[in-house]
Design a protein around this motif. Structure first.
Motif, short mmCIF file in Angstrom:
data_model
loop_
_atom_site.label_atom_id
_atom_site.label_comp_id
_atom_site.label_asym_id
_atom_site.label_seq_id
_atom_site.Cartn_x
_atom_site.Cartn_y
_atom_site.Cartn_z
N SER A 120 0.83 -1.20 0.00
CA SER A 120 0.00 0.00 0.00
C SER A 120 0.87 1.26 0.00
CB SER A 120 -0.96 -0.01 1.19
OG SER A 120 -0.25 -0.13 2.40
N GLU A 121 0.23 2.39 -0.28
CA GLU A 121 0.98 3.64 -0.45
C GLU A 121 1.56 4.11 0.89
OE1 GLU A 121 -0.09 6.70 0.80
OE2 GLU A 121 -1.93 5.95 1.71
N THR A 122 2.62 4.95 0.80
CA THR A 122 3.34 5.37 1.99
C THR A 122 3.30 6.88 2.21
OG1 THR A 122 5.39 5.45 0.67
CG2 THR A 122 4.94 3.41 1.90
N ALA A 123 2.38 7.57 1.54
CA ALA A 123 2.33 9.03 1.64
C ALA A 123 2.14 9.49 3.09
CB ALA A 123 1.22 9.58 0.76
N TYR A 124 1.30 8.81 3.85
CA TYR A 124 1.05 9.21 5.24
C TYR A 124 2.29 9.01 6.11
CZ TYR A 124 -0.52 8.85 10.08
OH TYR A 124 -0.63 8.99 11.45
N ILE A 125 2.97 7.91 5.92
CA ILE A 125 4.00 7.51 6.85
C ILE A 125 5.35 8.15 6.59
CG2 ILE A 125 4.87 5.45 5.66
CD1 ILE A 125 3.93 5.67 9.37
N LYS A 126 5.67 8.51 5.35
CA LYS A 126 7.02 8.98 5.02
C LYS A 126 7.48 10.18 5.84
CE LYS A 126 7.85 7.10 0.41
NZ LYS A 126 8.03 7.41 -1.03
N PRO A 127 6.63 11.19 6.07
CA PRO A 127 7.10 12.33 6.87
C PRO A 127 7.29 12.00 8.34
CG PRO A 127 5.18 12.92 5.52
CD PRO A 127 5.28 11.44 5.53
N LEU A 128 6.73 10.88 8.80
CA LEU A 128 6.73 10.55 10.22
C LEU A 128 7.89 9.66 10.64
CD1 LEU A 128 2.92 9.83 10.68
CD2 LEU A 128 4.12 11.98 11.05
N VAL A 129 8.36 8.83 9.72
CA VAL A 129 9.40 7.85 10.04
C VAL A 129 10.69 8.27 9.35
CG1 VAL A 129 10.08 5.44 9.94
CG2 VAL A 129 7.67 6.03 10.28
N THR A 130 11.64 8.74 10.14
CA THR A 130 12.92 9.21 9.62
C THR A 130 14.05 8.60 10.43
OG1 THR A 130 12.82 11.15 11.07
CG2 THR A 130 11.91 11.39 8.84
N GLY A 131 15.27 8.94 10.08
CA GLY A 131 16.41 8.55 10.89
C GLY A 131 16.87 7.13 10.71
N HIS A 132 16.74 6.59 9.49
CA HIS A 132 17.24 5.23 9.25
C HIS A 132 18.76 5.31 9.09
CE1 HIS A 132 18.17 1.64 6.67
NE2 HIS A 132 17.48 1.09 7.65
N VAL A 133 19.48 5.11 10.20
CA VAL A 133 20.93 5.30 10.19
C VAL A 133 21.71 4.07 10.64
CG1 VAL A 133 20.77 7.79 10.50
CG2 VAL A 133 20.85 6.31 12.51
N VAL A 134 21.04 3.10 11.22
CA VAL A 134 21.73 1.92 11.75
C VAL A 134 21.61 0.77 10.75
CG1 VAL A 134 21.88 0.26 13.64
CG2 VAL A 134 21.22 2.64 14.10
N PRO A 135 22.71 0.32 10.16
CA PRO A 135 22.65 -0.81 9.23
C PRO A 135 22.04 -2.03 9.90
CG PRO A 135 24.78 0.27 9.12
CD PRO A 135 24.06 0.86 10.31
N GLY A 136 21.12 -2.66 9.20
CA GLY A 136 20.47 -3.86 9.72
C GLY A 136 19.20 -3.60 10.49
N ALA A 137 18.99 -2.36 10.92
CA ALA A 137 17.74 -2.01 11.61
C ALA A 137 16.74 -1.53 10.57
CB ALA A 137 18.00 -0.94 12.66
N ASP A 138 16.20 -2.48 9.83
CA ASP A 138 15.42 -2.15 8.63
C ASP A 138 13.92 -2.35 8.80
OD1 ASP A 138 17.76 -1.54 7.26
OD2 ASP A 138 17.99 -3.58 6.48
N CYS A 139 13.46 -2.74 9.98
CA CYS A 139 12.04 -2.95 10.22
C CYS A 139 11.54 -1.96 11.26
CB CYS A 139 11.77 -4.39 10.67
SG CYS A 139 12.20 -5.62 9.41
N VAL A 140 10.25 -1.64 11.21
CA VAL A 140 9.73 -0.55 12.02
C VAL A 140 8.62 -1.03 12.94
CG1 VAL A 140 8.66 1.74 11.99
CG2 VAL A 140 10.31 1.10 10.21
#
Length: 207
Positions: free
Chosen positions: A161-181
């Motif tokens: 499904s589309e991610t327009a709602y979530i993209k502005p809210l989930v940031t800071g993907h900086v740790v390799p391997g921490a790919d699930c939310v």
């Protein structure tokens, strides 16, 4: 979609022995879904026999002439009595205190085993987010896996499904391997290693 008894059975047998239909106290803007409430021995109770802490019935409901299982209306968030053999969507909840499985692998597979169209939960509005938060808190957990993950193209829901709602809210993907939310009970999105074990929420919407 499943009838009420099949939905409850599927949550328990496909997801976890302690999983159940959710007890929805907030509006979840998906299609019509069952909630964990049915009429037994002259009272409305959850599958485990406990009574709900609050009720959100539509006007003139519950009306036993319509049925002895409860669903909620996608447009109002209110509950209504329905025939238990009616086919509605399913949302399963797994307690954070029970043994859990990683996401998005094993947990997603267990969600998909419920029925065609089932997947890890995706969130597309503030109301849906609050509903999942309520599920986490109600199950006594700190956080649950959602279907949100980081792929080569960026953020994506496992259900496509589309991610327009979530993209502005989930940031800071900086740790390799921490790919699930995960979504926490207090409303925070949290990156986590996909091999970690936590509770998870499954969602099946009607098509």
């Amino acid at each position: 979609m499943l009838d009420w008894k099949s939905a409850e059975w599927a949550c328990t047998n496909y997801v976890d022995k302690d999983a159940t239909l959710v007890m929805v106290d907030q509006v979840l803007e998906t299609e019509y879904n069952w909630i964990d409430l049915h009429y037994v021995s002259s009272q409305w109770v959850r599958a485990d026999g406990s009574k709900p802490t609050a009720t959100h019935w539509e006007a003139n409901q519950p009306d036993l002439r319509f049925g002895k299982c409860a669903g909620f209306n996608r447009f109002t968030g209110l509950w209504w009595a329905a025939p238990c053999d009616q086919k509605l969507g399913v949302v399963c909840q797994q307690s954070g205190s029970t043994p859990t499985t990683p996401a998005p692998g094993s947990s997603r597979s267990q969600c998909q085993a419920l029925a065609d169209g089932a997947d890890l939960v995706s969130v597309h509005s503030d109301a849906e987010k609050k509903a999942v938060e309520a599920m986490v808190a109600g199950a006594g957990g700190a956080a649950v896996w959602t279907g949100l993950e980081y792929v080569s193209q960026g953020l994506a829901w496992t259900d496509g499904s589309e991610t327009a709602y979530i993209k502005p809210l989930v940031t800071g993907h900086v740790v390799p391997g921490a790919d699930c939310v995960q979504l926490t009970a207090d409303g925070h999105w949290r990156w986590q290693g996909c091999d970690k074990s936590f509770g998870f929420v499954c969602l099946l919407t009607s098509t």
